[in-house]
Each structure stands twice: as structure tokens, then as C-alpha cells.
Design a protein around this motif. Structure first.
Motif, PDB file in Angstrom:
ATOM      1  N   THR A   1      29.151  41.225  44.281  1.00  0.00           N
ATOM      2  CA  THR A   1      28.937  41.879  42.870  1.00  0.00           C
ATOM      3  C   THR A   1      30.114  41.693  41.709  1.00  0.00           C
ATOM      4  O   THR A   1      29.863  41.452  40.598  1.00  0.00           O
ATOM      5  N   GLU A   2      31.256  41.604  42.469  1.00  0.00           N
ATOM      6  CA  GLU A   2      32.627  41.339  41.840  1.00  0.00           C
ATOM      7  C   GLU A   2      32.642  40.216  40.921  1.00  0.00           C
ATOM      8  O   GLU A   2      33.379  39.997  40.057  1.00  0.00           O
ATOM      9  N   LEU A   3      31.960  39.223  41.286  1.00  0.00           N
ATOM     10  CA  LEU A   3      31.662  38.049  40.511  1.00  0.00           C
ATOM     11  C   LEU A   3      31.213  38.008  39.279  1.00  0.00           C
ATOM     12  O   LEU A   3      31.511  37.095  38.288  1.00  0.00           O
ATOM     13  N   GLY A   4      30.612  39.184  38.971  1.00  0.00           N
ATOM     14  CA  GLY A   4      30.109  39.349  37.866  1.00  0.00           C
ATOM     15  C   GLY A   4      31.289  40.054  36.737  1.00  0.00           C
ATOM     16  O   GLY A   4      31.081  39.778  35.455  1.00  0.00           O
ATOM     17  N   ARG A   5      32.441  40.059  37.083  1.00  0.00           N
ATOM     18  CA  ARG A   5      33.573  40.199  36.296  1.00  0.00           C
ATOM     19  C   ARG A   5      33.990  38.846  35.647  1.00  0.00           C
ATOM     20  O   ARG A   5      35.120  39.002  34.917  1.00  0.00           O
ATOM     21  N   LEU A   6      33.617  37.760  36.056  1.00  0.00           N
ATOM     22  CA  LEU A   6      34.345  36.303  35.681  1.00  0.00           C
ATOM     23  C   LEU A   6      33.355  36.022  34.243  1.00  0.00           C
ATOM     24  O   LEU A   6      32.788  34.953  34.331  1.00  0.00           O
ATOM     25  N   THR A   7      33.765  36.962  33.269  1.00  0.00           N
ATOM     26  CA  THR A   7      33.044  36.536  31.924  1.00  0.00           C
ATOM     27  C   THR A   7      33.299  34.962  31.254  1.00  0.00           C
ATOM     28  O   THR A   7      32.639  34.753  30.427  1.00  0.00           O
TER      29      THR A   7
END
Length: 143
Positions: A106-112
């Protein structure tokens, strides 16, 4: 394409000003050295199309300047490290055609800033995380 082989030298981690490391399309084996997490100026790390294996070093999450990460067509296994979510400037994440397992972090959602996200042809399971909906710059997604 070259025919370079052997393991990736850990000594490359001493190149503190290195911005681009392209070693793809060769015959390298072994693992991606943990020490590469020290390459703080690195913008591109491309190791695709080799015979690299092992788990990805969590130290890659320290590469704050990284914009391109090409891991495709190797035999990396294990989970995709959650620490990759710290590389907020990442634009290209190519992890296709490996043997990664587990879920998409889910942390890959930070890669805006992420534009290209490829995790197809692995052994990933579970749902696509709703957090990937935060990838407002994304152009291509292959899962």
C-alpha cells in the motif's frame, strides 16, 4: 547488449556522485547488493534482463533522488519492499517478469510522481490496493 557476467560489484556503492547505473541486458547473476542503498545521488538504477535473484534490498528505499527503477526480467523473489514507498520522486517502476510474491505494498500509493507502474508476470496475490488511486501522474499500469 553486452555479454558481461558475474555478480554486480559492491564497490560501485563507493561512487558517491553516480547518477545513472545501467547494467541491463547482460548475464549478471547473484543479488542486488544492499550497499547500493548508499548511492544517494542515483537517479536511475536499471538492472533489467539479467539473471539476478534474491530479495530486493530494503536499503533501496534510501535512494531519495531515484526517478527510474528497472528490475524487470530477472528472478527476484520475496515481497516488494514497503520501503520503496519512501522514494517519492520515483517516476518509473518496472518490476515485471520476476517471481515476486505477496501483495502490492500500500505504501507505493505515496509515489505521486509515478508514471509507469509494471508488476505483471509475477506471483503477486490479493487485491490491488486502493492507495494506488493516489498515483495522479500515472500513465501506464500493468499488474
Amino acid at each position: 547488449m553486452n555479454l558481461l557476467n558475474g555478480t554486480l560489484p559492491t564497490e560501485l556503492s563507493q561512487l558517491s556522485a553516480l547518477s545513472y547505473l545501467y547494467v541491463g541486458d547482460n548475464n549478471f547473476t547473484g543479488t542486488l547488493p544492499n550497499e547500493y542503498g548508499r548511492l544517494v545521488a542515483l537517479k536511475t538504477l536499471s538492472v533489467g534482463q539479467n539473471s539476478l535473484s534474491g530479495t530486493l534490498p530494503t536499503e533501496l528505499g534510501q535512494l531519495a533522488a531515484l526517478t527510474n527503477l528497472g528490475l524487470y526480467s530477472n528472478t527476484f523473489f520475496g515481497t516488494i519492499p514497503t520501503e520503496l514507498g519512501k522514494i517519492t520522486g520515483l517516476q518509473l517502476f518496472l518490476a515485471s517478469s520476476n517471481t515476486f510474491s505477496g501483495t502490492i505494498p500500500t505504501e507505493l500509493g505515496r509515489l505521486t510522481d509515478l508514471q509507469y507502474f509494471y508488476t505483471d508476470t509475477n506471483f503477486l496475490t490479493g487485491a490491488i490496493p486502493s492507495e494506488l488511486g493516489h498515483l495522479i501522474a500515472v500513465i501506464d499500469v500493468y499488474v
